[in-house]
Design a protein around this motif. Structure first.
Motif, PDB file in Angstrom:
ATOM      1  N   VAL A 364      65.193 105.860  -2.339  1.00  0.00           N
ATOM      2  CA  VAL A 364      65.754 107.177  -2.621  1.00  0.00           C
ATOM      3  C   VAL A 364      64.599 108.173  -2.698  1.00  0.00           C
ATOM      4  N   GLU A 365      64.747 109.297  -1.998  1.00  0.00           N
ATOM      5  CA  GLU A 365      63.693 110.296  -1.944  1.00  0.00           C
ATOM      6  C   GLU A 365      64.275 111.668  -2.245  1.00  0.00           C
ATOM      7  N   GLY A 366      63.418 112.585  -2.650  1.00  0.00           N
ATOM      8  CA  GLY A 366      63.891 113.937  -2.896  1.00  0.00           C
ATOM      9  C   GLY A 366      62.745 114.856  -3.230  1.00  0.00           C
ATOM     10  N   ARG A 367      63.121 116.081  -3.641  1.00  0.00           N
ATOM     11  CA  ARG A 367      62.093 117.081  -3.962  1.00  0.00           C
ATOM     12  C   ARG A 367      62.665 118.084  -4.960  1.00  0.00           C
ATOM     13  N   LEU A 368      61.826 118.494  -5.909  1.00  0.00           N
ATOM     14  CA  LEU A 368      62.166 119.519  -6.900  1.00  0.00           C
ATOM     15  C   LEU A 368      61.278 120.730  -6.658  1.00  0.00           C
ATOM     16  N   THR A 369      61.910 121.894  -6.476  1.00  0.00           N
ATOM     17  CA  THR A 369      61.161 123.123  -6.222  1.00  0.00           C
ATOM     18  C   THR A 369      61.829 124.294  -6.920  1.00  0.00           C
ATOM     19  N   ARG A 370      61.165 125.434  -6.886  1.00  0.00           N
ATOM     20  CA  ARG A 370      61.816 126.693  -7.209  1.00  0.00           C
ATOM     21  C   ARG A 370      62.712 127.070  -6.036  1.00  0.00           C
ATOM     22  N   THR A 371      63.531 128.073  -6.211  1.00  0.00           N
ATOM     23  CA  THR A 371      64.424 128.466  -5.120  1.00  0.00           C
ATOM     24  C   THR A 371      63.665 129.045  -3.935  1.00  0.00           C
ATOM     25  N   ASP A 372      62.431 129.520  -4.166  1.00  0.00           N
ATOM     26  CA  ASP A 372      61.635 130.031  -3.050  1.00  0.00           C
ATOM     27  C   ASP A 372      60.840 128.934  -2.356  1.00  0.00           C
ATOM     28  N   GLY A 373      61.031 127.677  -2.765  1.00  0.00           N
ATOM     29  CA  GLY A 373      60.365 126.559  -2.123  1.00  0.00           C
ATOM     30  C   GLY A 373      59.063 126.146  -2.769  1.00  0.00           C
ATOM     31  N   LYS A 374      58.537 126.937  -3.697  1.00  0.00           N
ATOM     32  CA  LYS A 374      57.286 126.573  -4.362  1.00  0.00           C
ATOM     33  C   LYS A 374      57.540 125.451  -5.361  1.00  0.00           C
ATOM     34  N   THR A 375      56.538 124.608  -5.525  1.00  0.00           N
ATOM     35  CA  THR A 375      56.729 123.419  -6.341  1.00  0.00           C
ATOM     36  C   THR A 375      56.559 123.734  -7.825  1.00  0.00           C
ATOM     37  N   LEU A 376      57.020 122.798  -8.653  1.00  0.00           N
ATOM     38  CA  LEU A 376      56.952 122.947 -10.104  1.00  0.00           C
ATOM     39  C   LEU A 376      55.992 121.941 -10.737  1.00  0.00           C
ATOM     40  N   GLY A 377      55.281 121.171  -9.902  1.00  0.00           N
ATOM     41  CA  GLY A 377      54.313 120.221 -10.425  1.00  0.00           C
ATOM     42  C   GLY A 377      54.953 118.939 -10.899  1.00  0.00           C
ATOM     43  N   LEU A 378      54.249 118.242 -11.792  1.00  0.00           N
ATOM     44  CA  LEU A 378      54.706 116.948 -12.293  1.00  0.00           C
ATOM     45  C   LEU A 378      55.831 117.155 -13.307  1.00  0.00           C
ATOM     46  N   LYS A 379      57.011 116.637 -12.994  1.00  0.00           N
ATOM     47  CA  LYS A 379      58.163 116.794 -13.878  1.00  0.00           C
ATOM     48  C   LYS A 379      58.911 115.462 -13.989  1.00  0.00           C
ATOM     49  N   PRO A 380      59.239 115.045 -15.206  1.00  0.00           N
ATOM     50  CA  PRO A 380      60.029 113.815 -15.365  1.00  0.00           C
ATOM     51  C   PRO A 380      61.481 114.054 -14.970  1.00  0.00           C
ATOM     52  N   LEU A 381      62.060 113.079 -14.337  1.00  0.00           N
ATOM     53  CA  LEU A 381      63.446 113.158 -13.899  1.00  0.00           C
ATOM     54  C   LEU A 381      64.266 112.073 -14.583  1.00  0.00           C
ATOM     55  N   ALA A 382      65.498 112.380 -14.879  1.00  0.00           N
ATOM     56  CA  ALA A 382      66.444 111.386 -15.406  1.00  0.00           C
ATOM     57  C   ALA A 382      67.311 110.906 -14.242  1.00  0.00           C
ATOM     58  N   VAL A 383      67.287 109.609 -13.992  1.00  0.00           N
ATOM     59  CA  VAL A 383      68.018 109.038 -12.862  1.00  0.00           C
ATOM     60  C   VAL A 383      69.025 108.021 -13.390  1.00  0.00           C
ATOM     61  N   THR A 384      70.234 108.110 -12.894  1.00  0.00           N
ATOM     62  CA  THR A 384      71.297 107.174 -13.276  1.00  0.00           C
ATOM     63  C   THR A 384      71.915 106.583 -12.026  1.00  0.00           C
ATOM     64  N   ARG A 385      72.097 105.274 -12.043  1.00  0.00           N
ATOM     65  CA  ARG A 385      72.820 104.592 -10.960  1.00  0.00           C
ATOM     66  C   ARG A 385      74.240 104.316 -11.417  1.00  0.00           C
ATOM     67  N   ARG A 386      75.206 104.779 -10.638  1.00  0.00           N
ATOM     68  CA  ARG A 386      76.615 104.572 -10.964  1.00  0.00           C
ATOM     69  C   ARG A 386      77.249 103.691  -9.892  1.00  0.00           C
ATOM     70  N   LEU A 387      77.791 102.551 -10.316  1.00  0.00           N
ATOM     71  CA  LEU A 387      78.422 101.620  -9.385  1.00  0.00           C
ATOM     72  C   LEU A 387      79.870 102.002  -9.137  1.00  0.00           C
ATOM     73  N   VAL A 388      80.493 101.317  -8.172  1.00  0.00           N
ATOM     74  CA  VAL A 388      81.823 101.709  -7.736  1.00  0.00           C
ATOM     75  C   VAL A 388      82.856 101.588  -8.850  1.00  0.00           C
ATOM     76  N   HIS A 389      82.667 100.654  -9.790  1.00  0.00           N
ATOM     77  CA  HIS A 389      83.638 100.486 -10.880  1.00  0.00           C
ATOM     78  C   HIS A 389      83.299 101.344 -12.091  1.00  0.00           C
ATOM     79  N   GLY A 390      82.317 102.226 -11.966  1.00  0.00           N
ATOM     80  CA  GLY A 390      82.022 103.193 -13.020  1.00  0.00           C
ATOM     81  C   GLY A 390      80.866 102.846 -13.923  1.00  0.00           C
ATOM     82  N   THR A 391      80.324 101.655 -13.822  1.00  0.00           N
ATOM     83  CA  THR A 391      79.198 101.266 -14.663  1.00  0.00           C
ATOM     84  C   THR A 391      77.981 102.136 -14.361  1.00  0.00           C
TER      85      THR A 391
END
Length: 545
Positions: A364-391
């Motif tokens: 899984v890949e992605g990017r976090l930026t300002r709306t003008d495309g400039k970056t925000l540096g090192l930022k922690p992200l909260a990631v959740t995996r949701r399975l088909v049965h809701g877990t």
């Protein structure tokens, strides 16, 4: 009366002639910094109000005013000895709070430092004072009991004993009020075709400017109003037409809409960041709170409390945060703090392979930026995996790089749809953002085919095989596509598609073909796969004499 806590979508027709369209965006996930505070009272009324100022939040709760800090925490402060508190208004320097008291037919003036009631303004000649609009030292009060009639009076707060002065004529109920700049708006309530009466107050005495016609703009059951600081733009929340509407108080024409009639009944509206954002609250719908860009009408943020209903006139800004009054399914009065919604937006994107296989890691890949495309540096992200049965399961340790990109691998435990929800909680400078990507994890499929090594022209040949998905038979109803090609003296005679072949419940299949000419026969069996299983193919060759 509509029954509380019935979640249904409002399906209203839009008003004609409104010009701003909306771009709806997905709602960010709830922030860990958001808070929902039980204010300690059982509350079965539809009427409550809040005022924010001086680093505190004041909440009207029938016989008292409850005080919280701007973090949403109860301070222990409370104003008691009140009867039927309905609406609150704070003066410009946050030193005085005004409250309408329907039970005692008064307006109470409260010192916000000591929480003492400093004076009570008698309105017994104008019973059931309910709504307020404060501008400088002038306070307008909407009054009216359930059996009517109602009206509006103005009070000069600089006087030791303010004398109420009537504004306009009678109303069926206490009207909704808003005042800013040189404009006072008086909105009729509890009516179909709710007119909004616009007054010019620049000269001190309200002078009628005109009427925003409720029938023309199809405004029914008006709930709340808000004015920009210069008084030129009015924002209205009403049951119909289902969206929030902006009006020009000089031309008396509608100039824009926010949202549509499918999200719920508009019930509360407030302006923040110098009028740059509209905080819109809804009842009995799919979304409690939406933040709109005032200029474009674009939805910037949405949030919902599924086990509580927003109360009319129950939304207020506190810097970049929004406070919302809710009533829970247990009839408890709640104060909901939604943080950072009026900060500049951030943009989060996420991608992943659409159809990975069970047992294989998903990148899984992605990017976090300002709306003008400039970056925000090192930022922690909260990631959740949701399975088909809701877990749901968290995936820890995901952080953006200096260029804003992030990547992580995960191996889903089973086949089916898997959604990865990525959330950045924002900071003191930029608003939170979220994104998600859904992948369909499939079993690997296997297909075999066997038959005789040789054949004779005119004699039927039987071919058999087995189809499995993840080591198990496929779902009932699976069929194979079979193609036959023939080479005679090393020259191809072309390819022919045979009738579809049905796979048995145990995964086996059989088909028969009768050769018409001698040559090298090649058979290709194809299975296109299904939602949770990938495609498969098998080949077999027979020499026919």
């Amino acid at each position: 009366m509509r029954h509380p806590l019935v979640r249904r979508l409002a399906a209203h027709c839009g008003a004609a002639g409104l010009i701003i369209g909306l771009l709806t965006v997905a709602a960010p996930a709830a922030s860990a910094a958001d808070t929902t505070t039980d204010l300690g009272v059982t509350f079965d009324s539809y009427t409550a109000d809040l005022a924010v100022g001086g680093g505190r939040v004041f909440v009207a709760a029938d016989d008292r005013i409850i005080v919280a800090d701007v973090g949403g925490n109860l301070t222990g402060g409370v104003v008691t000895g009140l009867s039927g508190v309905r609406e609150l208004a704070m003066n410009a320097d946050d030193t005085r709070l005004y409250a309408t008291l329907t039970g005692s037919n008064e307006v109470a003036e409260i010192d916000t430092a000591s929480l003492a009631v400093t004076r009570r303004i008698d309105l017994s000649a104008h019973p059931c004072p309910s709504t307020l609009a404060l501008l400088g030292e002038r306070l307008w009060v909407g009054h009216g009991c359930d059996n009517g009639p109602g009206g509006v009076v103005g009070l000069d707060l600089s006087a030791a004993t303010p004398a109420p002065v009537a504004v306009g004529g009678e109303h069926l109920r206490a009207p909704v009020l808003a005042a800013a700049g040189d404009t006072l708006v008086v909105g009729r309530t509890s009516l179909h075709h709710a007119d909004m009466l616009v007054y010019d107050i620049g000269g001190g005495t309200p002078e009628p400017r005109g009427t925003i016609d409720g029938e023309e703009w199809r405004m029914d059951y008006l709930r709340d109003l808000a004015l920009t600081s210069d008084g030129t733009n009015l924002f209205a929340a009403a049951d119909t037409p289902g969206h929030f509407t902006r009006y020009d108080t000089r031309t008396l024409a509608a100039t824009g809409t926010y949202g549509d009639g499918w999200d719920g009944y508009p019930s509360a509206v407030a302006l923040g960041s110098g009028g740059a954002y509209v905080a819109a609250g809804r009842q009995w719908g799919s979304t409690d709170l939406t933040l709109y860009d005032t200029a474009t009408g674009a939805a910037m943020f949405t949030a919902d409390q599924p086990d509580a209903e927003l109360l009319p006139d129950g939304v207020a800004f506190s810097g970049p945060d929004v406070f919302v009054l809710l009533r829970s399914s247990a009839n408890r009065l709640l104060l909901w703090r939604v943080t950072g919604v009026a900060l500049p937006a951030s943009n989060l994107t996420v991608t992943a392979p659409a159809r990975p296989y069970v047992g294989s890691p998903v990148t899984v890949e992605g990017r976090l930026t300002r709306t003008d495309g400039k970056t925000l540096g090192l930022k922690p992200l909260a990631v959740t995996r949701r399975l088909v049965h809701g877990t749901k399961e968290p995936i820890a340790g995901v952080t953006t790089q200096k260029n804003g990109t992030f990547t992580f691998e995960d191996t889903p435990p089973d086949a089916g749809e898997v959604t990865y929800l990525v959330f950045w909680d924002g900071d003191d400078h930029y608003r939170r953002s979220s994104a998600s990507v859904t992948v369909t994890v499939r079993h690997r499929s296997a297909l075999t085919m066997t038959g005789p090594q040789s054949g004779v022209v005119g004699t039927p040949m039987e071919l058999t095989g087995v189809l499995t998905t993840g080591g198990e038979p496929p779902s009932p109803g699976a069929t194979l596509t079979v193609q036959r090609s023939v080479q005679v003296d090393n020259v191809s005679t072309g390819s022919v598609k045979l009738p579809p072949v049905t796979v048995n419940a145990d995964g086996t299949y059989t088909f028969t073909d009768t050769p018409a000419i001698a040559g090298r026969y090649s058979y290709l069996a194809l299975w296109s796969g299904e939602v949770t299983a990938g495609p498969a193919k098998a080949t077999y060759r027979i020499v026919v004499e």
